[in-house]
Design a protein around this motif. Sequence first.
Motif, PDB file in Angstrom:
ATOM      1  N   ASN A  66      -9.302  -7.994   8.277  1.00 39.14           N
ATOM      2  CA  ASN A  66      -8.615  -7.136   7.315  1.00 39.14           C
ATOM      3  C   ASN A  66      -9.397  -5.852   7.084  1.00 39.14           C
ATOM      4  OD1 ASN A  66      -6.273  -8.606   6.635  1.00 39.14           O
ATOM      5  ND2 ASN A  66      -7.472  -9.983   5.335  1.00 39.14           N
TER       6      ASN A  66
ATOM      7  N   THR B 247      -8.930  -3.467   4.908  1.00 43.18           N
ATOM      8  CA  THR B 247      -8.227  -3.075   3.681  1.00 43.18           C
ATOM      9  C   THR B 247      -9.209  -3.098   2.511  1.00 43.18           C
ATOM     10  OG1 THR B 247      -7.754  -5.386   3.229  1.00 43.18           O
ATOM     11  CG2 THR B 247      -6.050  -4.154   4.397  1.00 43.18           C
TER      12      THR B 247
ATOM     13  N   SER C 196      -7.306  -6.750   0.240  1.00 43.72           N
ATOM     14  CA  SER C 196      -6.789  -8.041   0.678  1.00 43.72           C
ATOM     15  C   SER C 196      -7.222  -9.127  -0.294  1.00 43.72           C
ATOM     16  CB  SER C 196      -7.290  -8.381   2.079  1.00 43.72           C
ATOM     17  OG  SER C 196      -6.588  -7.612   3.016  1.00 43.72           O
TER      18      SER C 196
ATOM     19  N   GLY D  14     -10.844  -8.376   0.693  1.00 48.39           N
ATOM     20  CA  GLY D  14     -10.603  -6.936   0.561  1.00 48.39           C
ATOM     21  C   GLY D  14     -11.905  -6.162   0.389  1.00 48.39           C
TER      22      GLY D  14
ATOM     23  N   SER E  29      -2.589  -4.663   2.878  1.00 51.65           N
ATOM     24  CA  SER E  29      -2.531  -5.989   2.252  1.00 51.65           C
ATOM     25  C   SER E  29      -1.084  -6.362   1.939  1.00 51.65           C
ATOM     26  CB  SER E  29      -3.336  -6.003   0.949  1.00 51.65           C
ATOM     27  OG  SER E  29      -3.133  -7.235   0.285  1.00 51.65           O
TER      28      SER E  29
ATOM     29  N   ARG F  74      -0.692  -9.165  -0.086  1.00 53.44           N
ATOM     30  CA  ARG F  74      -0.827 -10.127  -1.187  1.00 53.44           C
ATOM     31  C   ARG F  74       0.235  -9.817  -2.242  1.00 53.44           C
ATOM     32  NH1 ARG F  74      -2.825  -7.053  -5.206  1.00 53.44           N
ATOM     33  NH2 ARG F  74      -3.861  -5.225  -4.404  1.00 53.44           N
TER      34      ARG F  74
ATOM     35  N   ALA G 205       0.889  -6.303  -3.987  1.00 56.42           N
ATOM     36  CA  ALA G 205       0.167  -5.237  -3.288  1.00 56.42           C
ATOM     37  C   ALA G 205       1.013  -3.970  -3.206  1.00 56.42           C
ATOM     38  CB  ALA G 205      -0.214  -5.684  -1.879  1.00 56.42           C
TER      39      ALA G 205
END
Length: 307
Positions: free
Chosen positions: A43, A45, A48, A52, A82, A84, A87
């Motif tokens: 990831n 990002t 995340s 994250g 992301s 999630r 998000a």
Amino acid sequence: MCVGGSIPGGTLGLMSDFKRLTRKTKGRSLEFPGRPLLMGVVNVTPDSFSDGGRYLDLDTAVAHAIRLVDEGADLLDIGAESTRPGAAPVEETEELRRAIPVVAAVAKAVTVPISIDTSKASVAQAAIDAGALIVNDVTALQSDPEMVRVIARTGAGIVLMHMQGTPGTMQLAPSYKDVVGDISAFFEERIRFALAHGIEQRQIVLDPGIGFGKLLLHNLTLLAQLHRFDYLGCPLLVGVSRKSFLGQLVDRPVQERQWATAAAVAMAVERGAGILRVHDVREMKEVMQVTVAINRETSVSRKANHA
Ligand code: HH2
């Protein structure tokens, strides 16, 4: 349908009775016979849900990808947005800026197939140009009308994932008549759509989207009844790693869900998952190896008993 999925970059043998994912356009062929594949998550990002911000920088992301391959990842899934619950969407330029240098560098550093986790056609195309062989579209070709053309034109593998709603709304009030039946109907429609637009059956991988617009019971039912998707004939990707439904069961924060993940991975393998998307590759490889060995012996014993 989906007897063999075409993923540029390799022949990915799944469970012994599984169809093979055959790359049709670029010659090279990798075989991982007789067991499911482990997809390691990278990831890139800031947000995340479980990692994250940890691999935002190029060198750190590449080092992480290499570590996952060393630990046993059969393929890598690189994502820069992301998904999630709640998000915020990421702008195209920002997603390109985050993802593409990482895809390009990882493609040079490892030999396993790379998947790009994106719903944007421009990101998918740039990632394929940089060396990605699979597109993991959590919207199953529904959010960007160009995506289906990118997949058909390039011959890339495509993961069609089910999600009810969007990451912003999906956990508000998910509801199903029959969660497996509803998602089967969704898969049938998405496969028809893909084929009608020039994608071949063997490019397609299906994913019920654990945690994407699902309550705890929906997730458990999907995992318990994974075999009901077998009739579609496509490899199934399952992503349970560290997810919040596990936290609901064991009351652990996200960094402490490896044991819960292990149980869910084992059950998914036992029920025919072809690709497991995980963060903790080294640990889940062992879970997978033991589960596959017991599974094999189970079918040998069953056959002997029926002889
Ligand atoms: N889960 C996540 C992201 N992408 N793609 C597929 N096909 N299946 C999944 O289950 C899946 C997915 C969520 O995990 P993660 O990437 O760690 O989190 P975030 O979306 O917050 O980056």
